[in-house]
Motif scaffolding. Structure first.
Motif, mmCIF file in Angstrom:
data_model
loop_
_atom_site.group_PDB
_atom_site.id
_atom_site.type_symbol
_atom_site.label_atom_id
_atom_site.label_comp_id
_atom_site.label_asym_id
_atom_site.label_seq_id
_atom_site.Cartn_x
_atom_site.Cartn_y
_atom_site.Cartn_z
ATOM 1 N N ARG A 84 79.938 84.837 40.988
ATOM 2 C CA ARG A 84 80.226 83.382 40.783
ATOM 3 C C ARG A 84 81.052 82.799 41.751
ATOM 4 N N VAL A 85 82.038 83.529 42.250
ATOM 5 C CA VAL A 85 82.628 82.950 43.489
ATOM 6 C C VAL A 85 82.156 83.081 44.768
ATOM 7 N N GLU A 86 81.389 84.021 44.983
ATOM 8 C CA GLU A 86 80.541 84.140 46.168
ATOM 9 C C GLU A 86 79.321 83.107 46.089
ATOM 10 N N HIS A 87 78.649 82.793 44.930
ATOM 11 C CA HIS A 87 77.814 81.659 44.977
ATOM 12 C C HIS A 87 78.654 80.139 45.336
ATOM 13 N N VAL A 88 79.740 79.941 44.811
ATOM 14 C CA VAL A 88 80.486 78.620 45.121
ATOM 15 C C VAL A 88 80.798 78.535 46.420
ATOM 16 N N LYS A 93 79.566 80.414 49.266
ATOM 17 C CA LYS A 93 78.300 80.291 50.024
ATOM 18 C C LYS A 93 77.563 78.968 49.901
ATOM 19 N N SER A 94 77.589 78.176 48.882
ATOM 20 C CA SER A 94 76.794 76.918 48.458
ATOM 21 C C SER A 94 77.791 75.795 49.347
ATOM 22 N N LEU A 95 78.788 75.988 49.760
ATOM 23 C CA LEU A 95 79.417 75.222 50.709
ATOM 24 C C LEU A 95 79.114 75.227 51.944
ATOM 25 N N GLN A 96 78.410 76.357 52.366
ATOM 26 C CA GLN A 96 77.992 76.429 53.840
ATOM 27 C C GLN A 96 76.434 76.492 53.910
ATOM 28 N N PHE A 97 75.718 76.789 52.708
ATOM 29 C CA PHE A 97 74.277 76.871 53.042
ATOM 30 C C PHE A 97 73.689 76.203 51.863
ATOM 31 N N ASP A 98 72.487 76.052 51.692
ATOM 32 C CA ASP A 98 71.410 75.377 50.852
ATOM 33 C C ASP A 98 71.761 76.432 49.452
ATOM 34 N N PRO A 99 72.188 75.946 48.346
ATOM 35 C CA PRO A 99 72.798 76.824 47.306
ATOM 36 C C PRO A 99 71.209 77.571 46.797
ATOM 37 N N GLN A 100 70.143 76.924 47.127
ATOM 38 C CA GLN A 100 68.830 77.531 46.263
ATOM 39 C C GLN A 100 68.366 78.487 47.308
ATOM 40 N N SER A 101 68.862 78.781 48.650
ATOM 41 C CA SER A 101 68.489 79.869 49.520
ATOM 42 C C SER A 101 69.271 81.129 49.577
ATOM 43 N N ILE A 102 70.475 81.024 48.923
ATOM 44 C CA ILE A 102 71.746 82.238 48.878
ATOM 45 C C ILE A 102 70.998 83.281 47.790
ATOM 46 N N SER A 103 71.360 84.566 47.931
ATOM 47 C CA SER A 103 71.042 85.411 46.874
ATOM 48 C C SER A 103 72.124 85.421 45.921
ATOM 49 N N ALA A 104 73.233 85.233 45.870
ATOM 50 C CA ALA A 104 74.131 84.935 44.734
ATOM 51 C C ALA A 104 73.786 83.694 43.814
ATOM 52 N N VAL A 105 72.992 83.890 43.044
ATOM 53 C CA VAL A 105 72.538 82.755 42.109
ATOM 54 C C VAL A 105 72.566 83.163 40.685
ATOM 55 N N ASN A 106 72.553 82.309 39.779
ATOM 56 C CA ASN A 106 72.609 82.892 38.200
ATOM 57 C C ASN A 106 71.127 83.335 38.064
ATOM 58 N N PRO A 107 71.098 84.343 37.028
ATOM 59 C CA PRO A 107 70.011 85.234 36.818
ATOM 60 C C PRO A 107 68.691 84.593 36.337
ATOM 61 N N HIS A 108 68.745 83.164 35.781
ATOM 62 C CA HIS A 108 67.560 82.561 35.425
ATOM 63 C C HIS A 108 66.965 82.093 36.646
ATOM 64 N N PHE A 109 67.721 81.446 37.407
ATOM 65 C CA PHE A 109 67.082 81.071 38.529
ATOM 66 C C PHE A 109 66.706 82.116 39.624
ATOM 67 N N TYR A 110 67.374 82.933 39.785
ATOM 68 C CA TYR A 110 67.094 83.987 40.663
ATOM 69 C C TYR A 110 65.371 84.620 40.117
ATOM 70 N N SER A 111 65.357 84.688 38.835
ATOM 71 C CA SER A 111 64.244 85.243 38.294
ATOM 72 C C SER A 111 63.145 84.419 38.622
ATOM 73 N N THR A 112 63.191 82.969 38.581
ATOM 74 C CA THR A 112 62.295 82.192 38.604
ATOM 75 C C THR A 112 62.050 82.077 40.278
ATOM 76 N N ARG A 113 62.908 82.031 40.859
ATOM 77 C CA ARG A 113 62.764 82.086 42.568
ATOM 78 C C ARG A 113 62.046 83.479 42.877
ATOM 79 N N PHE A 114 62.296 84.453 42.376
ATOM 80 C CA PHE A 114 61.514 85.732 42.831
ATOM 81 C C PHE A 114 60.095 85.671 42.360
ATOM 82 N N GLN A 115 59.909 85.429 41.180
ATOM 83 C CA GLN A 115 58.521 85.456 40.770
ATOM 84 C C GLN A 115 57.337 84.350 41.782
#
Length: 294
Positions: free
Chosen positions: A252-256, A258-280
């Motif tokens: 969660r800290v990694e997500h916060v 990296k989100s300050l540096q990159f597009d939050p939707q492009s990083i690997s450290a995201v919540n499981p629900h979004f991760y699953s949808t993005r991966f599919q």
């Protein structure tokens, strides 16, 4: 001794772990004598290069049957927590794409630190030559392999994928729905895409995972002689790996951060629900329907 003492030196933990390992091997129909010979014989294990950013060590047994990987205490805890559901899934779906675990072990060398590791089935065991390996997550940020470090054993990432794989409609449906009849070796037609198309695909594509954080590893094997302008025939070995990393406070800290540096939707450290949808969504774009007339 493969199974050592865990925190607190509990004898009951050792007995529970022995029972756990026996249960895992029974599910995979692995003979304990052959298992011990594979990972504990006098032959040296082959060290493999880790495709992730962690400092884990990965080894291949001398007979290519098992992969031995060191895990953290938190990863071991996740495996123990999901074990009932995992065993139920494996029992129900014998041809599952999930990594097959056969042992969870702890070693404590005299005067040294505890070493936790798992023994898993090698999804790439084959007499065929592997041309390329990919570790796909559906996350393009920071996952490109340096061209100066490319070797025969290099594991490529999402931004390096300049191919799409055409599957027949039934196989693709089974793959995207994790059908129990899905083979782990899938024939496909690999078609190269231009770099601009590749970048557009990977920057907006997403993929599939069934757990907190996982990835699909696939290798293009055994290129066949028939080659046309529309690609070439390949055999894909596919498996779902690295799903023991929970979305904990560190992630969660990694997500916060990296989100300050990159597009939050492009990083690997995201919540499981979004991760699953993005991966599919990513997998659906990479593995497309094959033209039956091609």
């Amino acid at each position: 001794m493969l199974v050592g003492e865990e925190e607190g030196g509990s004898e009951s933990w050792v007995k529970a772990t022995l029972s756990l390992n026996r249960r895992l091997r029974e599910l995979g129909k692995v003979d304990v004598a052959n298992y011990m010979l594979s990972i504990c014989c006098n032959e040296t294990l082959t060290e493999l290069t880790s495709s992730g950013k962690t400092d884990c060590l990965i080894y291949l047994s001398n007979d290519d049957r098992f992969v031995v990987k060191t895990v953290s205490k938190s990863e071991m805890k996740v495996l123990l927590e999901i074990l009932p559901c995992y065993c139920h899934h494996v029992r129900k779906h014998e041809r599952t794409l999930l990594t097959r675990f056969y042992g969870l072990h702890v070693l404590k060398p005299s005067g040294g630190r505890k070493i936790r590791f798992v023994a898993m089935g090698n999804i790439f065991q084959s007499g065929l030559s592997i041309h390329k390996l990919f570790d796909l997550k559906g996350s393009p940020q920071g996952r490109c392999v340096s061209k100066s470090r490319v070797e025969e054993s290099t594991v490529f990432k999402d931004p390096d994928l300049d191919l799409v794989f055409h599957l027949d409609p039934l196989t693709r449906h089974q793959f995207l729905t994790i059908n129990e009849n899905l083979p782990t070796r899938m024939p496909a037609r690999a078609v190269r895409i231009t770099r601009s198309e590749s970048e557009g695909s990977t920057s907006s594509s997403q993929g599939k995972a069934r757990t907190d954080e996982g990835s699909i590893a696939s290798s293009s094997l055994s290129r066949r002689k028939s080659r046309t302008n529309e690609g070439h025939e390949v055999l894909l070995f596919v498996g779902i790996i690295d799903f023991l990393q929970g979305y904990n406070m560190v992630k969660r800290v990694e997500h916060v951060y990296k989100s300050l540096q990159f597009d939050p939707q492009s990083i690997s450290a995201v919540n499981p629900h979004f991760y699953s949808t993005r991966f599919q969504e990513f997998i659906a774009k990479v593995f497309t329907v094959r033209d039956v007339n091609a």
